[in-house]
Design a protein around this motif. Structure first.
Motif, PDB file in Angstrom:
ATOM      1  N   GLN A  85      28.483   7.412  22.397  1.00 20.64           N
ATOM      2  CA  GLN A  85      28.461   6.143  21.681  1.00 20.64           C
ATOM      3  C   GLN A  85      27.401   6.114  20.584  1.00 20.64           C
ATOM      4  OE1 GLN A  85      28.569   2.729  24.354  1.00 20.64           O
ATOM      5  NE2 GLN A  85      29.494   4.041  25.914  1.00 20.64           N
ATOM      6  N   VAL A  86      26.474   7.075  20.594  1.00 19.34           N
ATOM      7  CA  VAL A  86      25.453   7.141  19.545  1.00 19.34           C
ATOM      8  C   VAL A  86      26.109   7.290  18.164  1.00 19.34           C
ATOM      9  CG1 VAL A  86      24.976   9.628  19.473  1.00 19.34           C
ATOM     10  CG2 VAL A  86      23.130   8.004  19.097  1.00 19.34           C
ATOM     11  N   PHE A  87      27.288   7.880  18.119  1.00 24.95           N
ATOM     12  CA  PHE A  87      27.977   8.068  16.840  1.00 24.95           C
ATOM     13  C   PHE A  87      28.526   6.757  16.281  1.00 24.95           C
ATOM     14  CE2 PHE A  87      28.318  12.233  18.981  1.00 24.95           C
ATOM     15  CZ  PHE A  87      27.555  12.966  18.084  1.00 24.95           C
ATOM     16  N   ASN A  88      28.564   5.708  17.087  1.00 31.46           N
ATOM     17  CA  ASN A  88      28.985   4.382  16.622  1.00 31.46           C
ATOM     18  C   ASN A  88      27.841   3.616  15.960  1.00 31.46           C
ATOM     19  OD1 ASN A  88      31.571   4.787  17.675  1.00 31.46           O
ATOM     20  ND2 ASN A  88      30.989   3.956  19.655  1.00 31.46           N
ATOM     21  N   ASP A  89      26.612   4.091  16.112  1.00 28.42           N
ATOM     22  CA  ASP A  89      25.453   3.427  15.527  1.00 28.42           C
ATOM     23  C   ASP A  89      25.353   3.828  14.058  1.00 28.42           C
ATOM     24  OD1 ASP A  89      23.013   2.423  14.730  1.00 28.42           O
ATOM     25  OD2 ASP A  89      21.846   3.420  16.293  1.00 28.42           O
ATOM     26  N   MET A  90      25.681   2.926  13.167  1.00 27.12           N
ATOM     27  CA  MET A  90      25.655   3.211  11.734  1.00 27.12           C
ATOM     28  C   MET A  90      24.229   3.403  11.202  1.00 27.12           C
ATOM     29  SD  MET A  90      28.647   3.541  10.776  1.00 27.12           S
ATOM     30  CE  MET A  90      29.745   3.762  12.150  1.00 27.12           C
ATOM     31  N   ASN A  91      23.221   3.043  11.987  1.00 29.43           N
ATOM     32  CA  ASN A  91      21.832   3.210  11.583  1.00 29.43           C
ATOM     33  C   ASN A  91      21.171   4.418  12.230  1.00 29.43           C
ATOM     34  OD1 ASN A  91      21.670   0.824   9.916  1.00 29.43           O
ATOM     35  ND2 ASN A  91      21.753  -0.348  11.802  1.00 29.43           N
ATOM     36  N   ARG A  92      21.950   5.256  12.887  1.00 29.67           N
ATOM     37  CA  ARG A  92      21.381   6.420  13.565  1.00 29.67           C
ATOM     38  C   ARG A  92      20.729   7.355  12.533  1.00 29.67           C
ATOM     39  NH1 ARG A  92      26.837   7.393  13.317  1.00 29.67           N
ATOM     40  NH2 ARG A  92      27.431   9.393  12.394  1.00 29.67           N
ATOM     41  N   ILE A  93      19.796   8.133  13.031  1.00 28.54           N
ATOM     42  CA  ILE A  93      19.130   9.145  12.203  1.00 28.54           C
ATOM     43  C   ILE A  93      19.564  10.501  12.733  1.00 28.54           C
ATOM     44  CG2 ILE A  93      16.910  10.101  11.491  1.00 28.54           C
ATOM     45  CD1 ILE A  93      15.731   7.287  12.065  1.00 28.54           C
ATOM     46  N   GLU A  94      19.995  11.357  11.826  1.00 30.31           N
ATOM     47  CA  GLU A  94      20.529  12.655  12.246  1.00 30.31           C
ATOM     48  C   GLU A  94      20.024  13.738  11.300  1.00 30.31           C
ATOM     49  OE1 GLU A  94      24.596  12.923  13.894  1.00 30.31           O
ATOM     50  OE2 GLU A  94      24.987  13.957  12.013  1.00 30.31           O
ATOM     51  N   ILE A  95      19.519  14.819  11.894  1.00 27.94           N
ATOM     52  CA  ILE A  95      19.077  15.955  11.081  1.00 27.94           C
ATOM     53  C   ILE A  95      19.559  17.257  11.720  1.00 27.94           C
ATOM     54  CG2 ILE A  95      17.013  14.769  10.215  1.00 27.94           C
ATOM     55  CD1 ILE A  95      15.414  16.650  12.139  1.00 27.94           C
ATOM     56  N   CYS A  96      19.678  18.276  10.899  1.00 29.39           N
ATOM     57  CA  CYS A  96      19.986  19.620  11.404  1.00 29.39           C
ATOM     58  C   CYS A  96      18.679  20.214  11.919  1.00 29.39           C
ATOM     59  CB  CYS A  96      20.567  20.484  10.292  1.00 29.39           C
ATOM     60  SG  CYS A  96      21.042  22.128  10.854  1.00 29.39           S
ATOM     61  N   ASP A  97      18.685  20.711  13.131  1.00 27.14           N
ATOM     62  CA  ASP A  97      17.505  21.306  13.756  1.00 27.14           C
ATOM     63  C   ASP A  97      17.452  22.778  13.363  1.00 27.14           C
ATOM     64  OD1 ASP A  97      15.509  22.318  15.360  1.00 27.14           O
ATOM     65  OD2 ASP A  97      16.310  21.503  17.229  1.00 27.14           O
ATOM     66  N   MET A  98      16.752  23.062  12.277  1.00 25.46           N
ATOM     67  CA  MET A  98      16.705  24.429  11.747  1.00 25.46           C
ATOM     68  C   MET A  98      16.039  25.405  12.716  1.00 25.46           C
ATOM     69  SD  MET A  98      18.404  24.015   9.076  1.00 25.46           S
ATOM     70  CE  MET A  98      18.230  25.590   8.283  1.00 25.46           C
ATOM     71  N   GLN A  99      15.101  24.929  13.513  1.00 27.33           N
ATOM     72  CA  GLN A  99      14.397  25.789  14.459  1.00 27.33           C
ATOM     73  C   GLN A  99      15.336  26.335  15.537  1.00 27.33           C
ATOM     74  OE1 GLN A  99      11.045  23.920  16.325  1.00 27.33           O
ATOM     75  NE2 GLN A  99      10.457  25.749  17.437  1.00 27.33           N
ATOM     76  N   HIS A 100      16.337  25.537  15.928  1.00 29.77           N
ATOM     77  CA  HIS A 100      17.255  25.946  16.999  1.00 29.77           C
ATOM     78  C   HIS A 100      18.658  26.261  16.474  1.00 29.77           C
ATOM     79  CE1 HIS A 100      14.106  23.686  19.213  1.00 29.77           C
ATOM     80  NE2 HIS A 100      14.205  24.750  19.970  1.00 29.77           N
ATOM     81  N   ASP A 102      24.723  25.736  14.040  1.00 31.41           N
ATOM     82  CA  ASP A 102      23.970  24.554  13.646  1.00 31.41           C
ATOM     83  C   ASP A 102      23.834  23.592  14.818  1.00 31.41           C
ATOM     84  OD1 ASP A 102      23.688  25.489  11.074  1.00 31.41           O
ATOM     85  OD2 ASP A 102      25.399  24.377  10.295  1.00 31.41           O
ATOM     86  N   CYS A 103      22.594  23.185  15.085  1.00 30.81           N
ATOM     87  CA  CYS A 103      22.312  22.178  16.103  1.00 30.81           C
ATOM     88  C   CYS A 103      21.792  20.932  15.399  1.00 30.81           C
ATOM     89  CB  CYS A 103      21.251  22.674  17.082  1.00 30.81           C
ATOM     90  SG  CYS A 103      21.811  24.024  18.123  1.00 30.81           S
ATOM     91  N   TYR A 104      22.172  19.772  15.903  1.00 27.09           N
ATOM     92  CA  TYR A 104      21.787  18.515  15.291  1.00 27.09           C
ATOM     93  C   TYR A 104      21.041  17.647  16.279  1.00 27.09           C
ATOM     94  CZ  TYR A 104      25.186  20.034  11.867  1.00 27.09           C
ATOM     95  OH  TYR A 104      25.862  20.769  10.925  1.00 27.09           O
ATOM     96  N   ASN A 105      19.990  16.990  15.789  1.00 20.51           N
ATOM     97  CA  ASN A 105      19.231  16.005  16.560  1.00 20.51           C
ATOM     98  C   ASN A 105      19.592  14.635  16.018  1.00 20.51           C
ATOM     99  OD1 ASN A 105      17.915  18.100  17.848  1.00 20.51           O
ATOM    100  ND2 ASN A 105      16.128  18.018  16.545  1.00 20.51           N
ATOM    101  N   THR A 106      19.961  13.735  16.906  1.00 20.24           N
ATOM    102  CA  THR A 106      20.355  12.391  16.511  1.00 20.24           C
ATOM    103  C   THR A 106      19.622  11.371  17.366  1.00 20.24           C
ATOM    104  OG1 THR A 106      22.560  13.200  15.934  1.00 20.24           O
ATOM    105  CG2 THR A 106      22.330  10.832  16.251  1.00 20.24           C
ATOM    106  N   VAL A 107      19.070  10.364  16.704  1.00 19.90           N
ATOM    107  CA  VAL A 107      18.449   9.238  17.385  1.00 19.90           C
ATOM    108  C   VAL A 107      19.257   8.009  17.021  1.00 19.90           C
ATOM    109  CG1 VAL A 107      16.384   7.806  17.605  1.00 19.90           C
ATOM    110  CG2 VAL A 107      16.154  10.275  17.336  1.00 19.90           C
ATOM    111  N   GLY A 108      19.753   7.312  18.042  1.00 15.48           N
ATOM    112  CA  GLY A 108      20.559   6.126  17.794  1.00 15.48           C
ATOM    113  C   GLY A 108      20.515   5.165  18.961  1.00 15.48           C
ATOM    114  N   MET A 109      20.997   3.971  18.711  1.00 15.08           N
ATOM    115  CA  MET A 109      20.954   2.902  19.706  1.00 15.08           C
ATOM    116  C   MET A 109      22.256   2.837  20.491  1.00 15.08           C
ATOM    117  SD  MET A 109      19.174   0.453  21.025  1.00 15.08           S
ATOM    118  CE  MET A 109      17.954  -0.233  19.947  1.00 15.08           C
ATOM    119  N   VAL A 110      22.126   2.952  21.809  1.00 11.97           N
ATOM    120  CA  VAL A 110      23.227   2.742  22.759  1.00 11.97           C
ATOM    121  C   VAL A 110      22.583   2.067  23.968  1.00 11.97           C
ATOM    122  CG1 VAL A 110      25.001   3.792  24.208  1.00 11.97           C
ATOM    123  CG2 VAL A 110      24.404   4.860  22.022  1.00 11.97           C
TER     124      VAL A 110
END
Length: 84
Positions: free
Chosen positions: A25-40, A45-53
């Protein structure tokens, strides 16, 4: 489309108390923050996402053959999640 593995789902619930059904459901949060995790992202490609659920979640995932595969999902309680 989201691809999940039964063993990985159980491990994540036991370790972080968050099901992947909630995490998606984090993908439904239009204000989520998402970045590609270059270290991992050495092999894929791995992505880190912070969002409200219900609460703020930190979700790590990758994409394989046009499907999202969760790596981890947990409450975003540590300071580093907000730095990304």
């Amino acid at each position: 489309m989201i691809k999940t593995y039964a063993k990985k789902k159980i491990i994540n619930i036991k370790k972080h108390y968050i099901s992947f059904n909630i995490a998606k459901q984090v993908f439904n949060d239009m204000n989520r923050i998402e970045i590609c995790d270059m270290q991992h992202s050495l092999e894929e490609d791995c992505y880190n996402t912070v969002g409200m659920v219900e609460d703020i979640l930190f979700v790590v995932y990758t994409e394989r053959r046009e499907k999202i595969r969760f790596i981890s999902a947990r409450l975003a309680t540590e300071k580093r999640e907000f730095v990304l």
